[in-house]
Design an enzyme around this catalytic site. Structure first.
Site, mmCIF file in Angstrom:
data_model
loop_
_atom_site.group_PDB
_atom_site.id
_atom_site.type_symbol
_atom_site.label_atom_id
_atom_site.label_comp_id
_atom_site.label_asym_id
_atom_site.label_seq_id
_atom_site.Cartn_x
_atom_site.Cartn_y
_atom_site.Cartn_z
ATOM 1 N N GLY A 15 0.843 -1.106 0.030
ATOM 2 C CA GLY A 15 -0.148 -0.155 -0.070
ATOM 3 C C GLY A 15 0.855 1.319 0.043
ATOM 4 C CB ALA A 19 -0.889 4.232 6.589
ATOM 5 C CG PHE A 121 -12.975 19.049 10.835
ATOM 6 C CD1 PHE A 121 -12.695 20.115 10.066
ATOM 7 C CD2 PHE A 121 -12.937 17.795 10.342
ATOM 8 C CE1 PHE A 121 -12.152 19.868 8.578
ATOM 9 C CE2 PHE A 121 -12.513 17.569 9.227
ATOM 10 C CZ PHE A 121 -12.410 18.444 8.234
ATOM 11 C CD GLN A 243 -16.879 8.894 9.683
ATOM 12 O OE1 GLN A 243 -15.950 9.239 9.040
ATOM 13 N NE2 GLN A 243 -17.053 9.164 10.973
ATOM 14 C CG HIS A 245 -18.283 12.742 4.982
ATOM 15 N ND1 HIS A 245 -19.113 14.027 5.024
ATOM 16 C CD2 HIS A 245 -17.080 13.132 5.383
ATOM 17 C CE1 HIS A 245 -17.954 14.842 4.939
ATOM 18 N NE2 HIS A 245 -16.974 14.541 5.415
ATOM 19 C CG LEU A 255 -15.668 14.306 1.390
ATOM 20 C CD1 LEU A 255 -16.670 13.859 2.154
ATOM 21 C CD2 LEU A 255 -14.194 14.073 1.871
ATOM 22 C CD GLU A 258 -16.614 16.880 10.410
ATOM 23 O OE1 GLU A 258 -17.066 15.774 9.916
ATOM 24 O OE2 GLU A 258 -15.899 16.982 11.449
ATOM 25 N NE ARG A 289 -16.443 13.540 9.054
ATOM 26 C CZ ARG A 289 -15.245 13.367 8.603
ATOM 27 N NH1 ARG A 289 -14.952 11.967 8.461
ATOM 28 N NH2 ARG A 289 -14.588 14.253 8.222
ATOM 29 C CG HIS A 356 -15.973 9.267 4.418
ATOM 30 N ND1 HIS A 356 -15.156 9.818 3.261
ATOM 31 C CD2 HIS A 356 -15.339 9.996 5.591
ATOM 32 C CE1 HIS A 356 -14.353 10.574 3.420
ATOM 33 N NE2 HIS A 356 -14.266 10.764 4.826
ATOM 34 C CD GLU A 390 -10.593 3.644 5.301
ATOM 35 O OE1 GLU A 390 -9.724 4.782 4.734
ATOM 36 O OE2 GLU A 390 -11.637 3.435 5.167
ATOM 37 N NE ARG A 401 -12.103 8.470 9.620
ATOM 38 C CZ ARG A 401 -12.194 9.801 8.980
ATOM 39 N NH1 ARG A 401 -11.704 10.901 9.678
ATOM 40 N NH2 ARG A 401 -12.819 9.748 7.899
ATOM 41 C CB SER A 406 -8.633 9.279 8.635
ATOM 42 O OG SER A 406 -8.939 10.285 7.768
#
Lengths: 590, 234
Positions: A15, A19, A121, A243, A245, A255, A258, A289, A356, A390, A401, A406
């Site tokens: 990946g 991360a 937020f 979640q 969103h 998206l 927020e 959320r 999301h 994630e 979350r 994230s």
């Protein structure tokens, strides 16, 4: 079996998102031979789509800000099933991780004092919920994920990380001791299958939002790491927690951050009413959320939705003025014009709750070490396997979350995984080589796909899977409906395992990748469905009509799902932070 | 029915590339070009292209649509289609791997050549390095690049000298670090660019500006680098 070419590394990261690149950066800096396997060129990973920011108490907007307040918000946001030791680690180490990114060149927006700009937020407070709204989310306009991912990729170029770009990992290789000793991977460009051997294998494969029909997630978010772990017999935790969103653009699913509401935007129904004042009198549009998403669905169900079919609500932004919108939310203006055909400086944007983020994942400790749960219910470290971002469940997000957490999660725990592996490699890691049988086992799924014939089309099956999840496991859930969904998924399993790969060519065969991804989507979907049905309460993002309140007596715990026998068990939540007092569960209101 | 003509080439089976005509039922909707590609792939899984975010930020699906480079996911048919016909080709100037997928190695190599990472030789402070909003504003229009290669593959100078001319995308990033008040390697950066090819092969044709899906202006950035190089020479 034909001879399988083997390439060896000290550490392999599967990946190339935030991360993975943060972990690889740490390991490359240490001088160990590190490779990143990424199915797309790294800057195409989904971290690039993160908009609003990265939440962290760097005390720029408020000089008195305190990471403990951030910790409190996160524990509460998680509806009390986030592990407090992990949340403590994330919130306290966070500032250091942010400054590192800034020193690497991340182009944060700035305050007049020259510090990093922070915006409000959802779910943020000062003084443990008693001091009003905080502004704690560090931002690079509304392109924070893009800025972060590119900065990390650039850092990896500088430190000469080895990239296996456009390679696709299919399955973990497990030796006879149950340790993970690398992965089977396909070089997409040539079609060659290779055993990538490693002393430390880090899963950083991101989320799986593509299990739902309506999602903010990229096409590539297919839960590959979850599929690999489940097939290897390892469990996943809290996977029922998805979640939605509040502000996906109606129809398109893309998206809008927020941060729109952080900057002063708000939601209205068809009567023009700012309805969040009714559901969350204090935080209003900046409640958690899960709370906002449920309120929106209730408005729509009760006939106060907007548009010809009344199936969305509006996000009002025009009162902020063109200057604020173009400087603070330029990407949102662009997306609204492209996908909603709306100019947000003049008209409201049609929005609807959209899948999301996957709060659950592979259980790990704060060092990223993947965990199994043994027969006595005790944690057992899986040798050789790590997870961060994630795909992992540390767990800092619990049942819901908070926005901006994230990016912090992936930076802090990508870094922590890298640090731990570096130390472990220095101390020496000895794992038994995989045998021919171990490799055959890891190759079995790919072999079956390569030899498939006569099955259904992957695209049709994927659509059916996504619609099943959307209709049976959405924002509101109930037992009988979920049981029907589980039956549908069982039927889909047989069909998806036999999906046909009509194109058997070698060079850049994306049809092959899509069949393999579909099988991962199914693993995530079924784990979600069975665990969601099992958790008989409402907590965070998991809202049931038939069990509509939180049940701390029975469910103040993690769920743990094992795929081989489709079994759900429970695991304790950590309530023992090291430097602060435990935050005790109380009623969660905003 | 929309008439789509799509570039096909699979090195395993095709001696040479060819154009395949496909009819696509768009249901009368103004779909994005990527949606049309997905509809084609649903019928014929062997059609190959890259895609990921489908919202114009990851840069995967740069393709040539009716002769113009752009991102398929944010290009509506109403903008791309002429006389009910859509011709889809890979980005020009780079080797084709298969169908619409090009080999971007050269493009990435030029990006890496400009050392696209912040270099600061002073010790890092305990907090962030301070930067005023005005200083930060200099990075706007530069840092947003998504490396889709629409610009460089629309540039005749890059077609001729892809190994020696850095190209608009790479130069935009070169200037992004030259313009950053936190970067202290200005002199070294300019020295590495100071040859007849790296920067000066830009002839101001501005194809890059016309096709950039993010509305960025590499020509202007190249102009700034030129000025810096010229004032350094005097």
């Amino acid at each position: 079996m034909a001879a399988l070419r083997t390439i060896s590394f000290d550490g392999v990261i599967v990946g190339g998102g935030g991360a993975g690149l943060r972990a690889s950066l740490q390991m490359a800096q240490s001088g160990f031979k590190t490779a990143v396997i990424s199915k797309v060129f790294p800057t195409r990973s989904h971290t690039v789509s993160a908009q609003g920011g990265i939440t962290c108490a760097i005390a720029s907007s408020d000089p008195d800000d305190d990471w403990r307040w951030h910790m409190y918000d996160t524990v509460k946001g998680a509806d009390y099933i986030g592990d407090q030791d992990a949340i403590e680690y994330m919130c306290s180490v966070g500032p250091e991780a942010i400054y590192e990114l800034e020193h690497m060149g991340l182009p944060f927006s700035r305050t007049e004092e020259g510090r990093i700009y922070q915006r409000p937020f959802g779910g943020q407070s000062k003084n443990y919920g008693k001091g009003g709204q905080a502004a704690r989310t560090c931002a690079a306009a509304d392109r924070t994920g893009h800025a972060l991912l590119h900065t990390l990729y650039q850092g990896n170029i500088k430190n000469q990380t080895v990239f296996l770009n456009e390679w696709y990992a299919t399955d973990l290789v497990k030796n006879q001791d149950g340790a993970v000793v690398g992965v089977i991977a396909i070089c997409i460009e040539t079609g060659e299958t290779v055993y990538v051997k490693s002393k430390a294998t880090v899963l950083a494969t991101g989320g799986a939002g593509r299990i739902y029909a309506s999602t903010t997630n990229a096409h590539i978010n297919t839960g590959d790491g979850i599929g690999m772990a489940l097939r290897a017999g390892f469990p996943v935790q809290d996977i029922e927690m998805w979640q939605f969103h509040p502000t996906g653009i109606a129809g398109a699913g893309t998206l809008v951050t927020e941060g729109c509401r952080g900057e002063g935007g708000y939601l209205i129904n068809k009567d023009g009413e700012r309805f969040m004042e009714r559901y969350a009198p204090n935080a209003k549009d900046l409640a958690g959320r899960d709370v906002v998403a449920r309120s929106m669905v209730k408005e729509i169900l009760e006939g106060r939705g907007c548009g010809p079919n009344g199936d969305y609500v509006y996000l009002k932004l025009d009162h902020l003025g063109e200057e604020v919108l173009e400087s603070r939310l330029p990407g949102i203006c662009e997306l609204s014009r492209t996908f909603a055909h709306v100019d947000p400086t003049k008209e409201p944007v049609p929005v609807v709750p959209t899948c999301h983020y996957m709060m659950g994942g592979i259980p790990t400790n704060v060092h990223g070490q993947a965990l199994n749960v043994d027969q006595n219910g005790e944690d057992a470290i899986i040798p050789g396997l790590y997870a961060c971002g994630e795909v992992a469940c540390v767990s800092v997000h619990g049942a819901n979350r908070l926005g901006g957490n994230s990016l912090l999660d992936l930076v802090v725990f990508g870094r922590a995984s890298g640090l731990f592996i570096e130390k472990a490699l220095r101390e020496g890691i000895e794992l038994r080589d995989a045998s021919e049988t171990d490799l055959e086992q890891a190759m079995s799924r790919l072999d079956k796909v390569n030899n498939s014939s006569g099955g259904e089309k992957a695209g049709d099956l994927r659509k059916e899977l996504q619609n099943t999840m959307q209709n049976y496991f959405g924002v509101f859930r109930n037992g009988p409906l979920m049981q029907q969904g589980i039956v549908k998924l069982a039927d889909l399993r047989a069909r998806i395992e036999n999906a046909e790969l009509s194109d058997k060519s070698m060079v850049f065969n994306t049809a092959r990748i899509e069949v393999l991804e579909l099988q991962n989507l199914l693993e995530v979907a079924e784990a979600t469905a069975i665990t969601a049905e099992e958790r008989k309460e409402s907590r965070g993002a998991h809202a049931r009509d038939d069990f509509d309140s939180r049940d701390d007596e029975n469910w103040l715990c993690h769920s743990v799902y094992f795929a081989p026998d489709k079994r759900v068990s429970k695991r304790g939540v950590n309530f023992e932070p090291k430097t602060v007092e435990t935050f005790q569960p109380t009623i969660r209101s905003y | 029915m929309l008439q789509v003509s799509i570039y096909r080439y699979n090195p395993e089976t095709d001696a040479e590339p060819y154009m395949q005509d496909v009819q696509v039922d768009t249901g009368g909707k103004d779909l994005m070009v990527l949606d049309v590609m997905e509809l084609i792939k649903a019928e014929d899984a062997t059609v190959v292209y890259r895609r990921s975010c489908r919202e114009g930020v990851c840069g995967s699906d740069g393709v040539n649509m009716n002769g113009i480079n752009g991102l398929a996911c944010v290009t509506p048919l109403s903008k791309a289609v002429r006389k009910n016909k859509l011709v889809l080709r890979p980005l020009p100037g780079l080797p084709v791997i298969r169908d619409l997928v090009v080999d971007m190695s050269l493009f990435y190599a030029q990006y890496e050549k400009v050392q696209p990472y912040l270099q600061n030789h002073t010790p890092a402070p305990a907090i962030e390095r301070l930067q005023t909003p005005e200083e930060r504003e200099k990075l706007d229009g530069l840092y947003e690049c998504i490396l889709c290669a629409c610009c460089s593959t629309a540039c005749p100078s890059f077609w001729w000298n892809p190994e020696r001319f850095i190209g608009p995308a790479g130069l935009l990033q070169a200037y992004r670090f030259l313009a950053d008040t936190r970067d202290t390697a200005t002199e070294e950066r300019l020295a590495r660019l100071d040859d007849p090819f790296s920067v000066f092969r830009c002839h101001g044709i501005q194809n890059c500006v016309n096709v950039c899906p993010k509305g960025l202006n590499p020509t202007r950035a190249i102009g700034h680098i030129r000025s810096m190089l010229l004032s350094r020479a005097t």
